[in-house]
Design a protein around this motif. Structure first.
Motif, PDB file in Angstrom:
ATOM      1  N   ALA A  76       9.409  14.144  77.434  1.00  0.00           N
ATOM      2  CA  ALA A  76      11.092  14.168  77.291  1.00  0.00           C
ATOM      3  C   ALA A  76      11.757  13.417  77.696  1.00  0.00           C
ATOM      4  O   ALA A  76      12.628  12.888  78.013  1.00  0.00           O
ATOM      5  N   GLU A  77      11.494  14.509  79.359  1.00  0.00           N
ATOM      6  CA  GLU A  77      12.261  14.464  80.039  1.00  0.00           C
ATOM      7  C   GLU A  77      12.315  13.705  80.708  1.00  0.00           C
ATOM      8  O   GLU A  77      13.500  13.128  82.058  1.00  0.00           O
ATOM      9  N   ASN A  78      10.902  13.128  81.417  1.00  0.00           N
ATOM     10  CA  ASN A  78      10.732  11.713  81.794  1.00  0.00           C
ATOM     11  C   ASN A  78      10.459  10.787  81.498  1.00  0.00           C
ATOM     12  O   ASN A  78       9.664  10.021  82.182  1.00  0.00           O
ATOM     13  N   ASP A  79      11.498  10.320  80.424  1.00  0.00           N
ATOM     14  CA  ASP A  79      11.574   9.046  79.587  1.00  0.00           C
ATOM     15  C   ASP A  79      10.333   8.495  78.936  1.00  0.00           C
ATOM     16  O   ASP A  79       9.890   7.366  79.550  1.00  0.00           O
ATOM     17  N   TRP A  81       6.796   8.754  76.782  1.00  0.00           N
ATOM     18  CA  TRP A  81       5.839   8.828  75.661  1.00  0.00           C
ATOM     19  C   TRP A  81       4.478   8.486  75.125  1.00  0.00           C
ATOM     20  O   TRP A  81       3.578   8.380  77.052  1.00  0.00           O
ATOM     21  N   HIS A  96       6.838  11.340  71.085  1.00  0.00           N
ATOM     22  CA  HIS A  96       7.441  10.160  71.739  1.00  0.00           C
ATOM     23  C   HIS A  96       7.173   8.647  70.866  1.00  0.00           C
ATOM     24  O   HIS A  96       8.115   8.172  72.392  1.00  0.00           O
ATOM     25  N   TYR A 122       6.043  -2.211  77.817  1.00  0.00           N
ATOM     26  CA  TYR A 122       6.580  -0.777  77.887  1.00  0.00           C
ATOM     27  C   TYR A 122       5.478  -0.626  78.790  1.00  0.00           C
ATOM     28  O   TYR A 122       4.388  -0.586  79.067  1.00  0.00           O
ATOM     29  N   PHE A 142       6.554   4.671  79.635  1.00  0.00           N
ATOM     30  CA  PHE A 142       8.125   5.062  79.396  1.00  0.00           C
ATOM     31  C   PHE A 142       8.819   3.758  78.839  1.00  0.00           C
ATOM     32  O   PHE A 142       8.503   2.859  78.339  1.00  0.00           O
ATOM     33  N   GLN A 143       9.466   4.632  78.702  1.00  0.00           N
ATOM     34  CA  GLN A 143      11.262   4.075  77.615  1.00  0.00           C
ATOM     35  C   GLN A 143      11.884   3.101  78.752  1.00  0.00           C
ATOM     36  O   GLN A 143      12.140   1.988  77.984  1.00  0.00           O
ATOM     37  N   HIS A 144      11.886   3.229  79.810  1.00  0.00           N
ATOM     38  CA  HIS A 144      12.253   1.541  80.591  1.00  0.00           C
ATOM     39  C   HIS A 144      11.710   0.756  80.660  1.00  0.00           C
ATOM     40  O   HIS A 144      11.072   1.641  82.179  1.00  0.00           O
ATOM     41  N   ASP A 146      11.891  -0.776  84.384  1.00  0.00           N
ATOM     42  CA  ASP A 146      12.659  -1.232  85.461  1.00  0.00           C
ATOM     43  C   ASP A 146      12.322  -2.394  86.229  1.00  0.00           C
ATOM     44  O   ASP A 146      13.605  -3.297  86.603  1.00  0.00           O
ATOM     45  N   ARG A 240      14.850  12.634  88.748  1.00  0.00           N
ATOM     46  CA  ARG A 240      15.185  13.464  88.209  1.00  0.00           C
ATOM     47  C   ARG A 240      14.839  14.772  88.127  1.00  0.00           C
ATOM     48  O   ARG A 240      13.115  14.992  88.302  1.00  0.00           O
TER      49      ARG A 240
END
Length: 583
Positions: A76-79, A81, A96, A122, A142-144, A146, A240
């Motif tokens: 969770a801290e590193n976005d 799942w 996640h 993703y 990864f949630q994002h 980039d 992060r």
């Protein structure tokens, strides 16, 4: 063999304990190294570290997954799942993960993931595991995206690869909101930098390092390359800071492992100390025993203090020394033999001294006589008649013959000692042979005061003997029975067939011998104190007789009682085949 088995058992136990201790220590070091490597991986590149670490700590039993909560927190801290897919393509664990993701995958979808490393836009990383729990497929996302965001910015704000002046405010606003900055490179040169917090120009490898080791830098790098203009947009976003686990396994598992290692080491140390005492103490006893043996204290194998340490009250060996009980028993037997050897050596030394004293005495007596007559003849002070000279000559000749016989006996003793005599055996009828020897004594008029009788066997008895040497044995035994006893002593010579032995027995009813005299009777030179033997006896007869009988394969047995007489028996092997052949 019992001692060998016990020693082998004890050393096998030691080897097993040592092997287990070394094995546990090796496992501990292996896990420690794995933890350090994982920790470094998580510090330098958390995403890659999570991809490598989670499959090793996840426990899967019957498609049910158990995972420590700290790993879920780090995702969770590193976005990030995660999904775990079994061999049938079904998702058995999800953490996640977006709700839009499928709960099962076809082969085509999995192959597409491997080719594009994306699921529903993703970006993902994958890990295939088939080691402990079966075959499972891990998908980390990864949630994002980039890269997709940079692509949209490039489409919206760029002109020929650069950002136009009119678009700068809007892009700067987005970068400020993300606390990031953007660098644009054209053919390796920095042509434009947008946003605050820009650093000096970085080398190519420094940029690559920020991609592979984001944890070692203040910013993480996202890159978009435009193949048409050959321009690269590099987005720097803040790194992060996440709570990273120190240990690969859970704290509880590590505590159990560390306690096991410490207990194993403690057991190994205690076992080594106990082992040192167990094998060291007996060695100290052995060293002390050897020192006493060196000082010829053969009768003292163990001191009283050592005996209390070694044995129980009932005499049994204590458990900690039981491994060496055969060794201690061997020491006792050895000490007993050494003690007997020392006693025998002392006795032989005493006999040798008596022998030398006797030889000196026996040689001195005739020499003194010869020397005295020589001085008388040499001085010319005396006038001797012919008869007196004849008597002097006779005495000198007798003494010389006696000394010659004595020297011959010394030579014979040496030859017998070194087995230098070869027997020339003949087949003799024993009754006729011994009767002839006895008759020689019976016809001697100087022995008329003694009763000499012979009793043979009813049947003819043949044996292989050397008549020359065996006659000397019988002469010696009969002569001793006469010489060392008073007149009117009865001497009886018998031949007896005793089971498988022929017994030639010389028996008298004279004064007998004491035990000490009997024990030393066959020494090469021994004089008793309770005999009336004449001064000219040289004490070698019985020693010679015993050696000759030994050469014939027999033995001499002596029985005697003070005041009752003596019985000497020559024991020879019976030869029935020879008797039948001669008959």
């Amino acid at each position: 063999m019992k001692l060998q088995r016990r020693i082998a058992f004890h050393f096998s136990i030691q080897f097993i304990v040592l092997l287990i201790s070394v094995f546990l220590l090796f496992i501990f070091l292996l896990i420690l190294v794995a933890n350090l490597i994982t920790r470094d991986e998580l510090n330098t590149n958390t995403a890659d570290g999570l991809v490598e670490a989670i499959p090793t700590v996840a426990i899967i039993e019957n498609d049910k997954v158990t995972l420590d909560h700290k790993w879920s927190k780090m995702l969770a801290e590193n976005d990030m799942w995660m999904q775990i897919i079994n061999k049938d393509g079904r998702v058995i664990f999800s953490d996640h993960a977006p709700a839009s993701l499928p709960t099962s995958y076809t082969i085509n979808q999995l192959l597409f993931i491997e080719e594009t490393w994306e699921i529903d836009d993703y970006p993902v990383r994958t890990y295939y595991d088939s080691w402990l729990y079966g075959k499972y497929y891990y998908v980390f996302g990864f949630q994002h995206n980039d890269k997709e965001m940079l692509g949209e910015w490039f489409t919206t704000y760029s002109h020929e690869g650069k950002v136009e002046e009119k678009a700068l405010p809007a892009l700067e606003a987005q970068l400020e909101e993300m606390d990031s900055y953007l660098q644009i490179f054209d053919h390796g040169e920095l042509v434009q930098s947008i946003g605050e917090g820009q650093e000096n120009k970085a080398s190519p490898l420094e940029l690559i390092g920020r991609i592979y080791e984001p944890g070692k830098h203040s910013t993480q790098v996202k890159v978009y390359n435009d193949p048409a203009t050959e321009v690269s947009w590099v987005l720097h976003v803040p790194g992060r800071e996440a709570q990273k686990p120190v240990w690969l396994f859970s704290d509880h598992d590590m505590q159990i492992l560390i306690v096991s290692i410490l207990v194993s080491l403690l057991v190994a140390i205690l076992f080594s100390v106990w082992n040192g005492y167990r094998y060291g103490r007996p060695l100290i006893l052995f060293v002390n025993w050897l020192e006493r043996m060196e000082n010829q204290r053969y009768d003292e194998v163990l001191t009283e203090k050592e005996k209390k340490r070694l044995f129980k009250k009932k005499g049994k060996t204590k458990y900690r020394y039981r491994l060496y009980q055969e060794v201690f028993q061997s020491f006792y037997r050895m000490a007993e033999k050494l003690n007997k050897a020392e006693v025998e050596r002392t006795r032989l030394e005493q006999s040798r001294e008596e022998w030398m004293a006797g030889i000196s005495h026996d040689l001195r007596t005739p020499l003194s006589t010869i020397q005295g007559y020589g001085h008388m003849l040499e001085s010319n002070k005396y006038e001797f008649s012919a008869q007196e000279l004849e008597e002097i000559g006779k005495v000198i000749r007798n003494k010389g013959d006696y000394m010659l016989q004595l020297v011959n006996d010394f030579s014979l003793v040496f030859q017998l000692k070194n087995s230098a005599i070869t027997l020339e055996k003949q087949t003799l009828e024993i009754n006729r042979y011994i009767r002839k020897i006895v008759s020689k004594f019976k016809e001697d008029r100087t022995l008329t005061d003694f009763s000499i009788r012979f009793f043979g066997t009813d049947q003819a008895l043949y044996m292989d003997l050397d008549p020359k040497w065996f006659t000397r044995v019988l002469d010696n035994l009969i002569y001793n029975a006469i010489k060392h006893n008073p007149p009117h002593t009865n001497v009886v010579i018998k031949i007896l067939l005793d089971q498988e032995m022929v017994r030639i027995q010389v028996e008298d009813d004279g004064q007998g011998m004491d035990e000490a005299f009997i024990q030393n009777l066959f020494d090469r030179y021994y004089r008793g104190t309770n005999t009336n033997e004449k001064e000219d006896g040289h004490g070698l007869g019985m020693s010679i007789a015993k050696a000759i009988v030994d050469l014939h394969g027999g033995d001499i047995d002596v029985e005697s009682t003070i005041g009752e007489g003596t019985k000497m028996s020559i024991l020879l092997p019976y030869q029935p085949d020879l008797c039948q052949k001669q008959a």
